[in-house]
Enzyme design. Structure first.
Site, PDB file in Angstrom:
ATOM      1  N   HIS A   8      18.112  51.261  10.265  1.00  0.00           N
ATOM      2  CA  HIS A   8      18.353  52.487  10.902  1.00  0.00           C
ATOM      3  C   HIS A   8      18.269  53.372   9.827  1.00  0.00           C
ATOM      4  CE1 HIS A   8      19.906  50.584  14.953  1.00  0.00           C
ATOM      5  NE2 HIS A   8      18.704  50.725  14.967  1.00  0.00           N
ATOM      6  N   GLY A  55      10.832  51.743  14.489  1.00  0.00           N
ATOM      7  CA  GLY A  55      11.598  51.255  15.595  1.00  0.00           C
ATOM      8  C   GLY A  55      11.494  51.906  16.954  1.00  0.00           C
ATOM      9  N   ASP A  60      10.322  47.366  16.532  1.00  0.00           N
ATOM     10  CA  ASP A  60      11.176  46.220  16.801  1.00  0.00           C
ATOM     11  C   ASP A  60      10.386  45.436  17.685  1.00  0.00           C
ATOM     12  OD1 ASP A  60      13.060  47.620  15.317  1.00  0.00           O
ATOM     13  OD2 ASP A  60      14.014  48.751  17.160  1.00  0.00           O
ATOM     14  N   ASP A  80      22.918  50.671  12.183  1.00  0.00           N
ATOM     15  CA  ASP A  80      23.996  51.705  12.275  1.00  0.00           C
ATOM     16  C   ASP A  80      24.824  51.678  13.448  1.00  0.00           C
ATOM     17  OD1 ASP A  80      25.536  53.920  11.911  1.00  0.00           O
ATOM     18  OD2 ASP A  80      24.024  55.456  11.767  1.00  0.00           O
ATOM     19  N   HIS A  87      16.384  53.832  21.117  1.00  0.00           N
ATOM     20  CA  HIS A  87      15.558  52.801  21.566  1.00  0.00           C
ATOM     21  C   HIS A  87      16.518  51.385  21.379  1.00  0.00           C
ATOM     22  CE1 HIS A  87      15.659  52.499  17.112  1.00  0.00           C
ATOM     23  NE2 HIS A  87      15.209  51.528  17.183  1.00  0.00           N
ATOM     24  N   ASP A  90      15.549  48.107  22.830  1.00  0.00           N
ATOM     25  CA  ASP A  90      14.590  47.443  22.207  1.00  0.00           C
ATOM     26  C   ASP A  90      15.336  46.535  20.810  1.00  0.00           C
ATOM     27  OD1 ASP A  90      12.497  48.287  23.432  1.00  0.00           O
ATOM     28  OD2 ASP A  90      12.269  49.939  22.003  1.00  0.00           O
ATOM     29  N   ARG A  96      18.663  39.570  20.859  1.00  0.00           N
ATOM     30  CA  ARG A  96      18.573  38.331  21.659  1.00  0.00           C
ATOM     31  C   ARG A  96      17.303  37.444  21.394  1.00  0.00           C
ATOM     32  NH1 ARG A  96      15.282  37.007  25.716  1.00  0.00           N
ATOM     33  NH2 ARG A  96      16.151  35.838  27.475  1.00  0.00           N
TER      34      ARG A  96
END
Length: 137
Positions: A8, A55, A60, A80, A87, A90, A96
């Site tokens: 980030h 991202g 991502d 961060d 997002h 995402d 996950r």
């Protein structure tokens, strides 16, 4: 190993310093990164980095697709936690997928250092072959 590098905005400097500190390890692997992060790493280290979109523009998700295709071995994602990300869904999906496919994921410098040092000493050999093979959900 295929290693994804993501950070980030407020963590990009930290990731560049981290990659620079472990340049002798990273130079022997295939690196992938989201847009600006990849550009900054390439400029600071002269390493070759395959760059995706930033991202928020889908980077991502592009890395997530490689995880789902079992083409990514490790993700280092300096997040961060104190700043809201537009997002965030995402980011959650990427985390996950790392869990679903048992891909080592570091979200901070401390964990990233453990993974990189483990890789240096051959402790990631269990990844060789087909990562996530036993995790068909």
């Amino acid at each position: 190993m295929n290693i994804a590098l993501i950070a980030h905005d407020d963590k990009k400097d930290d990731l560049v310093r981290f990659v620079t500190a472990y340049l002798d390890i990273f130079k022997d692997h295939t690196l992938f990164a989201t847009g600006t992060t990849g550009k900054r790493i390439m400029e600071a280290t002269q390493l070759s980095v395959q760059r995706f979109q930033s991202g928020p523009l889908g980077g991502d998700q592009e890395i997530g697709a490689l995880i789902a295709k079992k083409e990514m071995d490790m993700v280092i994602f300096f997040r961060d936690p104190l700043t809201a990300q537009p997002h965030e869904p995402d980011v959650t999906a990427l985390v996950r997928l790392c869990d679903v496919y048992s891909i080592p994921l570091a979200t901070n410098m401390g964990t990233a250092e453990v993974l990189i040092r483990g890789m240096k000493y051959g402790l990631m050999e269990w990844l060789e072959g087909n990562p996530g093979e036993n995790n068909e959900s």
